[in-house]
Design a protein around this motif. Sequence first.
Motif, PDB file in Angstrom:
ATOM      1  N   ARG A   1      -1.405  -7.012   2.980  1.00 22.22           N
ATOM      2  CA  ARG A   1      -1.454  -5.575   2.380  1.00 22.22           C
ATOM      3  C   ARG A   1      -0.655  -4.776   3.446  1.00 22.22           C
ATOM      4  O   ARG A   1      -0.995  -4.853   4.433  1.00 22.22           O
ATOM      5  CB  ARG A   1      -2.615  -5.231   1.856  1.00 22.22           C
ATOM      6  CG  ARG A   1      -2.406  -3.554   1.097  1.00 22.22           C
ATOM      7  CD  ARG A   1      -3.734  -3.181   0.496  1.00 22.22           C
ATOM      8  NE  ARG A   1      -3.674  -2.029  -0.299  1.00 22.22           N
ATOM      9  CZ  ARG A   1      -4.455  -1.186   0.008  1.00 22.22           C
ATOM     10  NH1 ARG A   1      -5.451  -1.193   0.924  1.00 22.22           N
ATOM     11  NH2 ARG A   1      -4.281   0.025  -0.667  1.00 22.22           N
TER      12      ARG A   1
ATOM     13  N   ASP B   1       0.916  -1.198  -0.101  1.00 26.92           N
ATOM     14  CA  ASP B   1       0.040  -0.149   0.041  1.00 26.92           C
ATOM     15  C   ASP B   1       0.839   1.176   0.094  1.00 26.92           C
ATOM     16  O   ASP B   1       0.364   2.303  -0.457  1.00 26.92           O
ATOM     17  CB  ASP B   1      -0.900   0.199   1.019  1.00 26.92           C
ATOM     18  CG  ASP B   1      -0.403  -0.068   2.528  1.00 26.92           C
ATOM     19  OD1 ASP B   1       0.852   0.285   2.651  1.00 26.92           O
ATOM     20  OD2 ASP B   1      -1.156  -0.342   3.352  1.00 26.92           O
TER      21      ASP B   1
ATOM     22  N   LEU C   1      -4.740  -7.489  -5.316  1.00 23.67           N
ATOM     23  CA  LEU C   1      -5.217  -8.530  -3.995  1.00 23.67           C
ATOM     24  C   LEU C   1      -6.128  -9.319  -4.530  1.00 23.67           C
ATOM     25  O   LEU C   1      -6.190 -10.662  -4.117  1.00 23.67           O
ATOM     26  CB  LEU C   1      -5.881  -7.439  -3.086  1.00 23.67           C
ATOM     27  CG  LEU C   1      -4.834  -6.692  -2.035  1.00 23.67           C
ATOM     28  CD1 LEU C   1      -5.555  -5.937  -1.247  1.00 23.67           C
ATOM     29  CD2 LEU C   1      -4.085  -7.645  -1.280  1.00 23.67           C
TER      30      LEU C   1
ATOM     31  N   HIS D   1      -4.377   2.656  -5.463  1.00 23.91           N
ATOM     32  CA  HIS D   1      -5.179   2.142  -4.757  1.00 23.91           C
ATOM     33  C   HIS D   1      -5.937   0.866  -5.359  1.00 23.91           C
ATOM     34  O   HIS D   1      -6.196  -0.126  -5.314  1.00 23.91           O
ATOM     35  CB  HIS D   1      -6.287   2.976  -4.267  1.00 23.91           C
ATOM     36  CG  HIS D   1      -7.131   2.322  -3.315  1.00 23.91           C
ATOM     37  ND1 HIS D   1      -7.127   1.670  -1.716  1.00 23.91           N
ATOM     38  CD2 HIS D   1      -8.390   2.076  -3.526  1.00 23.91           C
ATOM     39  CE1 HIS D   1      -8.106   0.999  -1.464  1.00 23.91           C
ATOM     40  NE2 HIS D   1      -9.053   1.250  -2.556  1.00 23.91           N
ATOM     41  N   THR D   2      -6.568   1.534  -6.781  1.00 21.81           N
ATOM     42  CA  THR D   2      -7.106   0.773  -7.496  1.00 21.81           C
ATOM     43  C   THR D   2      -6.484  -0.739  -8.085  1.00 21.81           C
ATOM     44  O   THR D   2      -6.902  -1.897  -8.254  1.00 21.81           O
ATOM     45  CB  THR D   2      -7.873   1.355  -8.701  1.00 21.81           C
ATOM     46  OG1 THR D   2      -8.569   2.446  -8.349  1.00 21.81           O
ATOM     47  CG2 THR D   2      -8.724   0.417  -9.733  1.00 21.81           C
TER      48      THR D   2
ATOM     49  N   SER E   1      -3.985  -1.739  -6.612  1.00 24.09           N
ATOM     50  CA  SER E   1      -3.440  -2.968  -5.741  1.00 24.09           C
ATOM     51  C   SER E   1      -4.679  -3.650  -5.231  1.00 24.09           C
ATOM     52  O   SER E   1      -4.409  -4.977  -4.730  1.00 24.09           O
ATOM     53  CB  SER E   1      -3.038  -1.871  -4.273  1.00 24.09           C
ATOM     54  OG  SER E   1      -1.707  -1.162  -4.577  1.00 24.09           O
ATOM     55  N   MET E   2      -5.989  -2.935  -5.172  1.00 26.48           N
ATOM     56  CA  MET E   2      -7.050  -4.014  -4.840  1.00 26.48           C
ATOM     57  C   MET E   2      -7.345  -4.880  -5.896  1.00 26.48           C
ATOM     58  O   MET E   2      -7.550  -6.219  -5.530  1.00 26.48           O
ATOM     59  CB  MET E   2      -8.206  -2.916  -4.543  1.00 26.48           C
ATOM     60  CG  MET E   2      -8.237  -1.961  -3.461  1.00 26.48           C
ATOM     61  SD  MET E   2      -7.724  -2.650  -1.801  1.00 26.48           S
ATOM     62  CE  MET E   2      -9.281  -3.714  -1.663  1.00 26.48           C
ATOM     63  N   GLN E   3      -6.918  -4.582  -7.067  1.00 23.75           N
ATOM     64  CA  GLN E   3      -7.340  -5.811  -8.164  1.00 23.75           C
ATOM     65  C   GLN E   3      -6.176  -6.557  -7.975  1.00 23.75           C
ATOM     66  O   GLN E   3      -6.450  -8.286  -8.174  1.00 23.75           O
ATOM     67  CB  GLN E   3      -7.007  -4.896  -9.408  1.00 23.75           C
ATOM     68  CG  GLN E   3      -8.299  -3.887  -9.686  1.00 23.75           C
ATOM     69  CD  GLN E   3      -8.235  -3.100 -10.972  1.00 23.75           C
ATOM     70  OE1 GLN E   3      -6.792  -2.827 -11.479  1.00 23.75           O
ATOM     71  NE2 GLN E   3      -9.019  -2.531 -11.526  1.00 23.75           N
TER      72      GLN E   3
END
Length: 254
Positions: free
Chosen positions: A162, A93, A130, A123-124, A126-128
């Motif tokens: 994360r 992050d 994950l 952020h986007t 990283s979330m994808q």
Amino acid sequence: MRLGIISALHEEQHGLVEAMQGAATALHGGRVYTLGKLWGIDAVCVLSRIGKVAGAVTATLLVEKFGVTHILFTGVAGAGDRSIAVGDIVVADALVQHDMDASPLFPRFQVPLTGLAHFPSDHTMSMQLLAAAHGFLEHDLADVIDAEQRATFGLQQPRVHRGLIASGDQFMNEINAIDALNAALPGLVAVEMEGAAVAQVCYELGIPCAVIRTISDNANEEAATDFLAFVSAVASKYAFYIVRRYCEGGMESR
């Protein structure tokens, strides 16, 4: 959109170039850049080599020479905390250069004249990542890493984390040094040698970036042995299947 995919070592990117459709290569700055389509995504794959300068040069060339709009760094790392195990996956992050210390002129870890010590990941993205990592562990791991290899490396129930990734120009293989970094950098999940430099370049150029790492060793006295064996036998499969899931699913909204 054009996705730049960086790894430090060939094994960390094994299979991705071979999976490219319409692949073409270009040599620039002593690196081979492979351009093509990865599961429908316009992409450029390149090996940076090891270290912060190598990572920064590669990221800069990807943007300035090859027009990438997003950068993904994938590879291996040492555990940044004793609770994180070999085979776990970490998604940054934020990233920090743990060997940056211009004190007393600037606070420890802060990159002079930027006002920042921690460079954020997108952020986007990283979330994808994950989601792709969780999907890999749930659906792919048992099929692509056989039981013997899982037993050899103790891959019983790998997890996804994360948090903060720290980069520096040294291979970390002393557990006392990791404990000291962990105390100085709350939320530390991994240590490696390129990511924070890439994140700084992306921050300064306004390019979204993300870093995902597979934990190859515990950053202790056996780290070199663990690292070499793990990268060869396991890490390349993690990277290939996670990037495939990321391209097939996570990038559709871009």
